[in-house]
Design a protein around this motif. Structure first.
Motif, mmCIF file in Angstrom:
data_model
loop_
_atom_site.group_PDB
_atom_site.id
_atom_site.type_symbol
_atom_site.label_atom_id
_atom_site.label_comp_id
_atom_site.label_asym_id
_atom_site.label_seq_id
_atom_site.Cartn_x
_atom_site.Cartn_y
_atom_site.Cartn_z
ATOM 1 N N GLU A 235 38.644 48.929 52.596
ATOM 2 C CA GLU A 235 39.927 49.416 52.085
ATOM 3 C C GLU A 235 41.048 48.432 52.404
ATOM 4 N N THR A 236 40.974 47.796 53.564
ATOM 5 C CA THR A 236 41.974 46.787 53.905
ATOM 6 C C THR A 236 41.875 45.597 52.962
ATOM 7 N N ARG A 237 40.648 45.228 52.619
ATOM 8 C CA ARG A 237 40.462 44.126 51.673
ATOM 9 C C ARG A 237 41.083 44.468 50.320
ATOM 10 N N ILE A 238 40.865 45.682 49.865
ATOM 11 C CA ILE A 238 41.421 46.099 48.568
ATOM 12 C C ILE A 238 42.943 46.031 48.596
ATOM 13 N N LYS A 239 43.541 46.523 49.664
ATOM 14 C CA LYS A 239 45.003 46.484 49.780
ATOM 15 C C LYS A 239 45.511 45.049 49.830
ATOM 16 N N PHE A 240 44.732 44.164 50.465
ATOM 17 C CA PHE A 240 45.164 42.776 50.548
ATOM 18 C C PHE A 240 45.077 42.090 49.191
ATOM 19 N N VAL A 241 44.116 42.470 48.355
ATOM 20 C CA VAL A 241 44.075 41.950 46.988
ATOM 21 C C VAL A 241 45.367 42.313 46.261
ATOM 22 N N LYS A 242 45.824 43.545 46.454
ATOM 23 C CA LYS A 242 47.102 43.963 45.850
ATOM 24 C C LYS A 242 48.252 43.118 46.399
ATOM 25 N N THR A 243 48.229 42.825 47.693
ATOM 26 C CA THR A 243 49.267 41.983 48.284
ATOM 27 C C THR A 243 49.274 40.601 47.638
ATOM 28 N N MET A 244 48.094 40.038 47.403
ATOM 29 C CA MET A 244 48.013 38.723 46.765
ATOM 30 C C MET A 244 48.515 38.781 45.322
ATOM 31 N N LEU A 245 48.161 39.844 44.609
ATOM 32 C CA LEU A 245 48.657 39.998 43.245
ATOM 33 C C LEU A 245 50.175 40.109 43.228
ATOM 34 N N ASP A 246 50.712 40.896 44.145
ATOM 35 C CA ASP A 246 52.165 41.071 44.210
ATOM 36 C C ASP A 246 52.873 39.764 44.572
ATOM 37 N N ALA A 247 52.151 38.875 45.291
ATOM 38 C CA ALA A 247 52.725 37.582 45.672
ATOM 39 C C ALA A 247 52.635 36.558 44.543
ATOM 40 N N GLY A 248 52.108 36.969 43.394
ATOM 41 C CA GLY A 248 52.083 36.097 42.231
ATOM 42 C C GLY A 248 50.905 35.154 42.150
ATOM 43 N N MET A 249 49.801 35.499 42.825
ATOM 44 C CA MET A 249 48.642 34.608 42.841
ATOM 45 C C MET A 249 47.590 34.976 41.795
ATOM 46 N N GLY A 250 47.829 35.975 40.985
ATOM 47 C CA GLY A 250 46.829 36.456 40.039
ATOM 48 C C GLY A 250 46.338 35.402 39.074
ATOM 49 N N ASP A 251 47.172 34.402 38.777
ATOM 50 C CA ASP A 251 46.773 33.390 37.800
ATOM 51 C C ASP A 251 45.690 32.453 38.312
ATOM 52 N N ARG A 252 45.380 32.497 39.643
ATOM 53 C CA ARG A 252 44.326 31.631 40.173
ATOM 54 C C ARG A 252 43.360 32.412 41.064
ATOM 55 N N MET A 253 43.139 33.679 40.758
ATOM 56 C CA MET A 253 42.188 34.496 41.510
ATOM 57 C C MET A 253 40.889 34.620 40.721
ATOM 58 N N LEU A 254 39.758 34.365 41.410
ATOM 59 C CA LEU A 254 38.436 34.436 40.799
ATOM 60 C C LEU A 254 37.607 35.478 41.542
ATOM 61 N N PHE A 255 37.072 36.452 40.821
ATOM 62 C CA PHE A 255 36.476 37.647 41.434
ATOM 63 C C PHE A 255 34.953 37.586 41.472
ATOM 64 N N SER A 256 34.388 38.157 42.532
ATOM 65 C CA SER A 256 32.935 38.338 42.655
ATOM 66 C C SER A 256 32.653 39.150 43.909
ATOM 67 N N HIS A 257 31.362 39.379 44.189
ATOM 68 C CA HIS A 257 30.961 40.234 45.310
ATOM 69 C C HIS A 257 30.330 39.461 46.455
ATOM 70 N N ASP A 258 29.583 38.399 46.150
ATOM 71 C CA ASP A 258 28.767 37.664 47.122
ATOM 72 C C ASP A 258 27.657 38.553 47.671
ATOM 73 N N ILE A 259 26.935 39.213 46.771
ATOM 74 C CA ILE A 259 25.763 39.999 47.170
ATOM 75 C C ILE A 259 24.536 39.462 46.430
ATOM 76 N N MET A 260 23.384 40.026 46.720
ATOM 77 C CA MET A 260 22.112 39.456 46.287
ATOM 78 C C MET A 260 21.309 40.444 45.452
ATOM 79 N N CYS A 261 20.694 39.931 44.386
ATOM 80 C CA CYS A 261 19.725 40.748 43.653
ATOM 81 C C CYS A 261 18.441 40.882 44.469
ATOM 82 N N ALA A 262 17.957 39.752 44.979
ATOM 83 C CA ALA A 262 16.723 39.730 45.768
ATOM 84 C C ALA A 262 16.885 38.702 46.878
#
Length: 320
Positions: A235-262
């Motif tokens: 939940e803290t990570r999610i709120k921090f994503v909002k903080t980064m968006l509010d700081a105007g960084m959305g134009d250079r944010m790249l999203f993913s999970h870093d998890i594994m299929c196998a």
């Protein structure tokens, strides 16, 4: 015309669609799974295809597989599951981890040529080419080996023009060392994505990365950690994503999970351990779409804008 190298060949950047920028289709220690695939779970290929098909059905068209050779890269498997699932997969070259034995006094220049060959000729004795470079620095900091590999990746980037992803340990601000080394090699920071950003909540530090011109890797969503390790909660990570968006960084944010299929790391663990590991992410590769973006929308973000970031930003990143 701008193109990106996938395991099935080059595609136009407009064909990338929605992209998960740092995932692992299959992971293992270097060489282990190629010799002992039985260390993967039963029906591991079906699990990979199930994940990829679920992505495709939910509008995700492309995955960057962030596993270089040291994480058990298997480009033949990547090509096979890409053909079956219809998901574009971008393979990785470069280095993750510390120095293995029996390498001798190899130079950064020699390794740079190896990485460039993965891109220009093909990986692991095939004609399947890597499409992105990776360098890694964790808690060990800028050791002699880790520094050498960053120089090698920087050299390979200059030769090939491919983008770089950085495995980091943001609690100790390793990107400050990593970006410095890449700058020494003449790498343009617009060609670099600094991953694992949600492991910190220091907005000034992240703003420093952004101001260097590098891209912000919003992965490790939700929390990913091992017992006894420090980790910022989901939940803290999610709120921090909002903080980064509010700081105007959305134009250079790249999203993913870093998890594994196998992965040989988890697939043959006792059932209760396996369940515990994956219970933190029951949504698997849909966490960002179904939970992160939903909670951000409840905080006031435009859902259409959030989804557009998974399409427009990767395209701009690969186009340069």
């Amino acid at each position: 015309m701008k193109t990106v190298q996938t395991v099935l060949g080059e595609i136009k950047t407009e064909e990338l669609g929605s992209v998960l920028m740092h995932e692992h289709v299959c992971t293992s220690s270097m060489g282990v799974a190629l010799s002992y695939p039985q260390l993967y779970g039963k029906n591991f290929e079906q699990q990979i295809l199930s994940d990829l098909k679920e992505m495709k059905e939910n509008g995700i068209s492309t995955v960057v597989d962030a596993s270089p050779v040291t994480l058990g890269r298997d480009v033949k498997e990547l090509k096979k599951v890409s053909e079956i699932s219809g998901v574009n997969i971008i393979a990785t070259t470069g280095w993750w981890g510390c120095e293995p034995p029996y390498l001798g006094p190899s130079t950064a220049e020699q390794w740079a040529q190896c990485f460039a060959d993965d891109i220009n000729k093909g990986c692991d004795g095939t004609d399947i080419k890597a499409g992105i470079l990776k360098a890694s620095m964790d808690k060990e900091g800028p050791t002699e080996w880790v520094t050498k590999m960053h120089h090698a990746v920087g050299m390979a980037q200059r030769e090939t023009g491919k983008k770089i992803m950085l495995h980091t340990y943001c609690p100790t601000e390793t990107p400050r060392h990593q970006l410095r080394i890449l700058k020494e090699e003449g790498v343009d920071m617009n060609d670099v994505v600094v991953d694992h950003i949600p492991e910190t909540t220091d907005i000034d530090f992240v703003k420093w990365i952004y101001d260097q011109g590098a891209w912000i890797g919003v992965d490790r969503m939700p929390i990913i950690s091992f017992p006894g390790e420090y980790a910022v909660g989901t939940e803290t990570r999610i709120k921090f994503v909002k903080t980064m968006l509010d700081a105007g960084m959305g134009d250079r944010m790249l999203f993913s999970h870093d998890i594994m299929c196998a992965s040989t790391l988890y697939d043959n663990q006792p059932e209760e351990i396996y369940r515990e590991v994956w219970s933190v992410c029951p949504e698997r590769f849909l966490f960002i779409k179904n939970r992160l973006f939903k909670e951000l929308a409840e905080m006031g973000c435009d859902p259409a804008y959030l989804w557009s970031l998974t399409i427009d930003n990767p395209r701009k990143f690969f186009e340069g």
